[in-house]
Design a protein around this motif. Structure first.
Motif, PDB file in Angstrom:
ATOM      1  N   LEU A  27       0.824  -1.209   0.000  1.00  0.00           N
ATOM      2  CA  LEU A  27       0.000   0.000   0.000  1.00  0.00           C
ATOM      3  C   LEU A  27       0.858   1.258   0.000  1.00  0.00           C
ATOM      4  CD1 LEU A  27      -2.859  -0.867   2.524  1.00  0.00           C
ATOM      5  CD2 LEU A  27      -3.172  -0.136   0.157  1.00  0.00           C
ATOM      6  N   VAL A  28       1.832   1.305   0.904  1.00  0.00           N
ATOM      7  CA  VAL A  28       2.658   2.504   1.031  1.00  0.00           C
ATOM      8  C   VAL A  28       3.505   2.706  -0.216  1.00  0.00           C
ATOM      9  CG1 VAL A  28       4.435   3.658   2.395  1.00  0.00           C
ATOM     10  CG2 VAL A  28       2.658   2.320   3.540  1.00  0.00           C
ATOM     11  N   ALA A  29       3.978   1.628  -0.815  1.00  0.00           N
ATOM     12  CA  ALA A  29       4.760   1.746  -2.050  1.00  0.00           C
ATOM     13  C   ALA A  29       3.915   2.369  -3.162  1.00  0.00           C
ATOM     14  CB  ALA A  29       5.283   0.373  -2.466  1.00  0.00           C
ATOM     15  N   ARG A  30       2.652   1.962  -3.250  1.00  0.00           N
ATOM     16  CA  ARG A  30       1.762   2.546  -4.271  1.00  0.00           C
ATOM     17  C   ARG A  30       1.467   4.014  -3.982  1.00  0.00           C
ATOM     18  NH1 ARG A  30      -1.190  -2.286  -3.687  1.00  0.00           N
ATOM     19  NH2 ARG A  30      -2.928  -1.217  -2.639  1.00  0.00           N
ATOM     20  N   LEU A  31       1.377   4.347  -2.710  1.00  0.00           N
ATOM     21  CA  LEU A  31       1.025   5.715  -2.318  1.00  0.00           C
ATOM     22  C   LEU A  31       2.205   6.678  -2.406  1.00  0.00           C
ATOM     23  CD1 LEU A  31      -1.132   4.754   0.782  1.00  0.00           C
ATOM     24  CD2 LEU A  31      -2.004   5.855  -1.292  1.00  0.00           C
ATOM     25  N   THR A  32       3.422   6.136  -2.574  1.00  0.00           N
ATOM     26  CA  THR A  32       4.620   6.981  -2.661  1.00  0.00           C
ATOM     27  C   THR A  32       5.395   6.640  -3.928  1.00  0.00           C
ATOM     28  OG1 THR A  32       5.818   5.354  -1.294  1.00  0.00           O
ATOM     29  CG2 THR A  32       4.829   7.234  -0.152  1.00  0.00           C
ATOM     30  N   PRO A  33       4.933   7.089  -5.094  1.00  0.00           N
ATOM     31  CA  PRO A  33       5.619   6.760  -6.342  1.00  0.00           C
ATOM     32  C   PRO A  33       7.000   7.388  -6.458  1.00  0.00           C
ATOM     33  CG  PRO A  33       3.915   8.408  -6.714  1.00  0.00           C
ATOM     34  CD  PRO A  33       3.750   7.948  -5.296  1.00  0.00           C
ATOM     35  N   ARG A  34       7.320   8.333  -5.600  1.00  0.00           N
ATOM     36  CA  ARG A  34       8.640   8.976  -5.623  1.00  0.00           C
ATOM     37  C   ARG A  34       9.096   9.238  -4.186  1.00  0.00           C
ATOM     38  NH1 ARG A  34       4.721  12.545  -6.542  1.00  0.00           N
ATOM     39  NH2 ARG A  34       4.696  14.491  -5.347  1.00  0.00           N
ATOM     40  N   GLU A  35      10.382   9.549  -4.053  1.00  0.00           N
ATOM     41  CA  GLU A  35      10.932   9.817  -2.733  1.00  0.00           C
ATOM     42  C   GLU A  35      10.334  11.085  -2.131  1.00  0.00           C
ATOM     43  OE1 GLU A  35      15.266   8.615  -1.906  1.00  0.00           O
ATOM     44  OE2 GLU A  35      15.312   9.488  -3.920  1.00  0.00           O
ATOM     45  N   GLY A  36      10.363  11.147  -0.808  1.00  0.00           N
ATOM     46  CA  GLY A  36       9.931  12.371  -0.142  1.00  0.00           C
ATOM     47  C   GLY A  36       8.885  12.131   0.921  1.00  0.00           C
ATOM     48  N   ILE A  37       8.436  13.238   1.500  1.00  0.00           N
ATOM     49  CA  ILE A  37       7.383  13.228   2.509  1.00  0.00           C
ATOM     50  C   ILE A  37       6.076  13.584   1.826  1.00  0.00           C
ATOM     51  CG2 ILE A  37       6.593  14.302   4.656  1.00  0.00           C
ATOM     52  CD1 ILE A  37       9.528  14.915   5.297  1.00  0.00           C
ATOM     53  N   HIS A  38       5.073  12.730   1.979  1.00  0.00           N
ATOM     54  CA  HIS A  38       3.817  12.897   1.260  1.00  0.00           C
ATOM     55  C   HIS A  38       2.651  13.057   2.246  1.00  0.00           C
ATOM     56  CE1 HIS A  38       5.758  11.483  -2.511  1.00  0.00           C
ATOM     57  NE2 HIS A  38       6.453  10.718  -1.678  1.00  0.00           N
ATOM     58  N   PRO A  39       2.191  14.306   2.466  1.00  0.00           N
ATOM     59  CA  PRO A  39       0.993  14.492   3.292  1.00  0.00           C
ATOM     60  C   PRO A  39      -0.184  13.792   2.628  1.00  0.00           C
ATOM     61  CG  PRO A  39       2.152  16.568   2.960  1.00  0.00           C
ATOM     62  CD  PRO A  39       2.755  15.578   2.011  1.00  0.00           C
ATOM     63  N   SER A  40      -1.074  13.242   3.414  1.00  0.00           N
ATOM     64  CA  SER A  40      -2.214  12.522   2.850  1.00  0.00           C
ATOM     65  C   SER A  40      -3.497  13.316   3.042  1.00  0.00           C
ATOM     66  CB  SER A  40      -2.351  11.152   3.527  1.00  0.00           C
ATOM     67  OG  SER A  40      -2.916  11.289   4.817  1.00  0.00           O
ATOM     68  N   ALA A  41      -4.585  12.770   2.497  1.00  0.00           N
ATOM     69  CA  ALA A  41      -5.895  13.407   2.648  1.00  0.00           C
ATOM     70  C   ALA A  41      -6.431  13.267   4.072  1.00  0.00           C
ATOM     71  CB  ALA A  41      -6.880  12.799   1.652  1.00  0.00           C
ATOM     72  N   ILE A  42      -5.816  12.410   4.871  1.00  0.00           N
ATOM     73  CA  ILE A  42      -6.227  12.231   6.263  1.00  0.00           C
ATOM     74  C   ILE A  42      -5.366  13.138   7.136  1.00  0.00           C
ATOM     75  CG2 ILE A  42      -6.387  10.590   8.177  1.00  0.00           C
ATOM     76  CD1 ILE A  42      -6.764   8.371   6.112  1.00  0.00           C
ATOM     77  N   GLN A  43      -6.007  14.033   7.848  1.00  0.00           N
ATOM     78  CA  GLN A  43      -5.282  15.002   8.661  1.00  0.00           C
ATOM     79  C   GLN A  43      -4.401  14.297   9.694  1.00  0.00           C
ATOM     80  OE1 GLN A  43      -7.797  17.847  10.622  1.00  0.00           O
ATOM     81  NE2 GLN A  43      -6.100  18.979  11.517  1.00  0.00           N
ATOM     82  N   GLY A  44      -3.146  14.740   9.766  1.00  0.00           N
ATOM     83  CA  GLY A  44      -2.219  14.185  10.740  1.00  0.00           C
ATOM     84  C   GLY A  44      -1.571  12.877  10.328  1.00  0.00           C
ATOM     85  N   PHE A  45      -1.756  12.463   9.076  1.00  0.00           N
ATOM     86  CA  PHE A  45      -1.230  11.181   8.604  1.00  0.00           C
ATOM     87  C   PHE A  45      -0.347  11.421   7.390  1.00  0.00           C
ATOM     88  CE2 PHE A  45      -2.318   6.805   6.653  1.00  0.00           C
ATOM     89  CZ  PHE A  45      -1.296   6.189   7.361  1.00  0.00           C
ATOM     90  N   THR A  46       0.931  11.048   7.487  1.00  0.00           N
ATOM     91  CA  THR A  46       1.908  11.306   6.436  1.00  0.00           C
ATOM     92  C   THR A  46       2.617  10.008   6.054  1.00  0.00           C
ATOM     93  OG1 THR A  46       2.289  13.525   7.337  1.00  0.00           O
ATOM     94  CG2 THR A  46       3.950  12.672   5.831  1.00  0.00           C
ATOM     95  N   VAL A  47       2.885   9.845   4.761  1.00  0.00           N
ATOM     96  CA  VAL A  47       3.643   8.684   4.291  1.00  0.00           C
ATOM     97  C   VAL A  47       4.987   9.171   3.746  1.00  0.00           C
ATOM     98  CG1 VAL A  47       1.705   7.167   3.848  1.00  0.00           C
ATOM     99  CG2 VAL A  47       2.371   8.794   2.102  1.00  0.00           C
ATOM    100  N   ILE A  48       6.038   8.393   3.989  1.00  0.00           N
ATOM    101  CA  ILE A  48       7.402   8.818   3.680  1.00  0.00           C
ATOM    102  C   ILE A  48       8.129   7.712   2.924  1.00  0.00           C
ATOM    103  CG2 ILE A  48       9.596   9.580   4.688  1.00  0.00           C
ATOM    104  CD1 ILE A  48       7.906  10.405   7.193  1.00  0.00           C
ATOM    105  N   ARG A  49       8.934   8.121   1.951  1.00  0.00           N
ATOM    106  CA  ARG A  49       9.706   7.142   1.167  1.00  0.00           C
ATOM    107  C   ARG A  49      11.121   7.668   0.925  1.00  0.00           C
ATOM    108  NH1 ARG A  49       8.105   3.690  -4.105  1.00  0.00           N
ATOM    109  NH2 ARG A  49      10.201   3.158  -4.824  1.00  0.00           N
ATOM    110  N   ALA A  50      12.104   6.762   1.001  1.00  0.00           N
ATOM    111  CA  ALA A  50      13.487   7.067   0.632  1.00  0.00           C
ATOM    112  C   ALA A  50      14.051   5.862  -0.094  1.00  0.00           C
ATOM    113  CB  ALA A  50      14.324   7.398   1.857  1.00  0.00           C
ATOM    114  N   ASP A  51      14.687   6.096  -1.233  1.00  0.00           N
ATOM    115  CA  ASP A  51      15.227   5.003  -2.046  1.00  0.00           C
ATOM    116  C   ASP A  51      16.687   4.708  -1.740  1.00  0.00           C
ATOM    117  OD1 ASP A  51      12.794   4.736  -3.291  1.00  0.00           O
ATOM    118  OD2 ASP A  51      13.343   5.933  -5.042  1.00  0.00           O
TER     119      ASP A  51
END
Length: 201
Positions: A27-51
């Motif tokens: 799920l998280v891999a699909r939600l983060t197609p690129r590196e970085g910090i990705h704020p989501s539509a849910i307040q207070g919930f962030t997804v993060i990716r680093a390659d």
């Protein structure tokens, strides 16, 4: 320098975690197609990716719950070192400066992390609702690592699924957020969340 390293996950002790972890990583891999910090539509919930692994970077950690889905990260506060990886979570109970860096990540197996902002008001409500008062120990540190329980991981997985279900997220996300706060409050780091409520007040 003192090292506080999270324990290795043991599947026999935590049934069903491997399956939950695999779904969450997908799920998280699909939600983060690129590196970085990705704020989501849910307040207070962030997804993060680093390659790739990163250099140690100073920053300010706000009260939050950080759950590594894949890879590994190190955080340093003074002479204390905290390593957190899959099936272990980091709780930040007070705002404090820290140095953090990703220590395990590749393009094929990136570092994936979920960050949930801790809500002191919600923690206070939960404490009053079930009578979890008590006097917490003094806040001598602000970062703590603990094992992720199957119940907590299940709630986090359900919250992450809602990012692909925007129609349901508006109604269900606040309920799951409340459950996550309660799971942590009743877990081994619950007294640290009570500290957050005391400090905030």
């Amino acid at each position: 320098m003192h090292a506080a390293v999270a324990p290795n996950p043991v599947s026999a002790e935590l049934p069903n975690l491997d399956q939950q972890q695999a779904e969450l990583a997908g799920l998280v891999a699909r939600l983060t197609p690129r590196e970085g910090i990705h704020p989501s539509a849910i307040q207070g919930f962030t997804v993060i990716r680093a390659d790739t692994p990163s250099q140690p970077m100073p920053g300010v950690y706000d009260p939050s719950l950080c759950i590594v889905v894949q890879g590994r990260k190190r955080a340093m506060v003074g002479d204390e070192v905290y390593v957190y990886d899959p099936l272990n979570y980091l709780t930040v109970s007070v705002t404090l400066p820290a140095v953090g860096h990703v220590i395990e990540a590749t393009a094929d197996h990136p570092y994936l992390c979920l960050r949930i902002e801790l809500d002191a008001r919600l923690i206070g409500e939960l404490m009053l609702q079930v009578g979890r008062n008590g006097v917490p120990p003094s806040t001598d540190r602000g970062l703590f690592v603990a094992r992720t329980s199957p119940q907590l991981l299940d709630a986090v997985l359900r919250l992450t699924r809602l990012l692909e279900q925007p129609r349901d997220a508006a109604i269900l996300a606040p309920l799951v957020m409340r459950e996550i706060h309660d799971r942590v409050l009743t877990g081994e780091l619950g007294h640290r969340l009570r500290e957050l409520c005391i400090v905030d007040s």
